[in-house]
Write a protein that holds these residues in place. Sequence first.
Motif, short mmCIF file in Angstrom:
data_model
loop_
_atom_site.label_atom_id
_atom_site.label_comp_id
_atom_site.label_asym_id
_atom_site.label_seq_id
_atom_site.Cartn_x
_atom_site.Cartn_y
_atom_site.Cartn_z
N GLY A 1 -4.92 -10.66 -1.33
CA GLY A 1 -4.68 -9.24 -1.08
C GLY A 1 -3.68 -8.94 0.01
O GLY A 1 -2.95 -7.94 -0.06
N PHE A 2 -3.60 -9.82 1.02
CA PHE A 2 -2.73 -9.48 2.16
C PHE A 2 -1.25 -9.44 1.81
O PHE A 2 -0.45 -8.86 2.55
N LYS A 3 -0.85 -10.07 0.67
CA LYS A 3 0.55 -9.97 0.26
C LYS A 3 0.91 -8.54 -0.19
O LYS A 3 2.07 -8.16 -0.19
N SER A 4 -0.12 -7.80 -0.59
CA SER A 4 0.12 -6.45 -1.15
C SER A 4 0.27 -5.45 -0.01
O SER A 4 -0.64 -4.68 0.31
N ILE A 5 1.42 -5.44 0.59
CA ILE A 5 1.72 -4.67 1.81
C ILE A 5 1.68 -3.17 1.55
O ILE A 5 2.17 -2.69 0.53
N PRO B 1 2.45 6.26 1.15
CA PRO B 1 2.55 6.78 -0.21
C PRO B 1 3.00 5.72 -1.23
O PRO B 1 2.96 5.97 -2.41
N ILE B 2 3.36 4.52 -0.75
CA ILE B 2 3.83 3.49 -1.69
C ILE B 2 3.51 2.12 -1.13
O ILE B 2 3.76 1.83 0.04
N ARG B 3 2.89 1.28 -1.96
CA ARG B 3 2.50 -0.07 -1.53
C ARG B 3 2.75 -1.06 -2.67
O ARG B 3 2.88 -0.68 -3.82
N LEU B 4 2.81 -2.33 -2.24
CA LEU B 4 3.04 -3.39 -3.20
C LEU B 4 1.70 -3.83 -3.81
O LEU B 4 0.66 -3.73 -3.14
N VAL B 5 1.73 -4.32 -5.06
CA VAL B 5 0.55 -4.92 -5.68
C VAL B 5 0.98 -6.18 -6.42
O VAL B 5 1.78 -6.12 -7.35
N VAL B 6 0.48 -7.33 -5.94
CA VAL B 6 0.82 -8.63 -6.53
C VAL B 6 -0.49 -9.33 -6.88
O VAL B 6 -1.08 -10.01 -6.05
N PRO B 7 -1.00 -9.12 -8.12
CA PRO B 7 -2.41 -9.43 -8.39
C PRO B 7 -2.76 -10.92 -8.40
O PRO B 7 -3.95 -11.23 -8.31
#
Length: 314
Positions: free
Chosen positions: A231-235, A221-227
């Motif tokens: 993409g793999f950093k966005s756990i 229900p919650i994930r990281l986004v580091v644009p």
Amino acid sequence: MLIRKSGRLTESDVTPVEIYRRRREFMKSGLMLAGAAVGAMLLPKHATGKLKLDEVTPGPFSSNEETTPRKDIISYNNFYEFGVDKSDPARHAHAMQTDPWSLRIQGEAETTGTFTLEDILKGRQLEERIYRMRCVEGWSMVIPWIGFPLADLVKRFQPTSKAKYLRFETLYDPEQMPGQRRNVLDWPYVEGLRMDEAMHPLTMLAVGLYGDVLPNQNGAPIRLVVPWKYGFKSIKSIVSIDFTATQPVTSWMRAGPAEYGFYSNVNPQVPHPRWSQKRERRIGELRKRKTLMFNGYAEQVASLYTGMDLVKNF
Ligand SMILES: Nc1nc2c(c(=O)[nH]1)N[C@H]1C(S)=C(S)[C@@H](COP(=O)(O)O)O[C@H]1N2
Ligand SMILES: [Mo]
């Protein structure tokens, strides 16, 4: 005119992509609607469940590029916990239980403990931000996320002066995540950010996309986004955030230290040992695009890395 008597479009009226195109036309023509109205307009009728996504306002930093069709965003995924094929997450992730969900906040912070997702979200203004995402494998998408700045969460837990990094973990549950029965990665999936990266206003925690709660395959229900990072950093499907004094070792660093470094900033000048990173295929397009430094977010983030050798710190 777009807005019906109810002031709200339903999914049968238009597809999500059309909603987004038209919303951008509104904005371009200067007919800015009140934030709440824009948010409501975006909501498909199946936006149900515990998460209340009905007060989403347009956030800063949104790309004005055409968004990738929702059907591609929710069917072409990397989520190795459910298998290594791009189609595996959409096929298997529905079995993951995302409610109730809680997050463990630990390490170098004044406030630590286990918090329900509802508690984490309480009183937060949710924003929609359209971000580019560049996968290390060479494809990219443009995704309308819904979430809030990670910095807001960090401030709430008051990291101590020893906290220099954040370490994130995904759920570990091989019963629900069949991919974890194989040792393709060292489970649970671990990612990390330096404190200033975590506090950067571009960095967000997402709980939805395309006007609805996150589909499981996208990291519910919650994930990281580091644009500005690969993409793999966005756990995805985060269960733990740990404030640490030392640089975390991530799952990908462990799996291939020569191929995946801690920073993983999008950088067309630094090839992956097995392929170039100069170009990318935007999902839905035929001709490849040039990959931009920091995925096109250099103006916002380049100063985080002044004086650093980005070839060494890949
Ligand atoms: N827990 C977890 N998070 C993950 C992954 C994963 O396998 N497991 N894959 C990453 C990779 S490689 C990418 S490109 C993005 C893909 O996000 P999307 O499927 O929502 O587009 O998720 C990232 N987050
Ligand atoms: Mo990726």
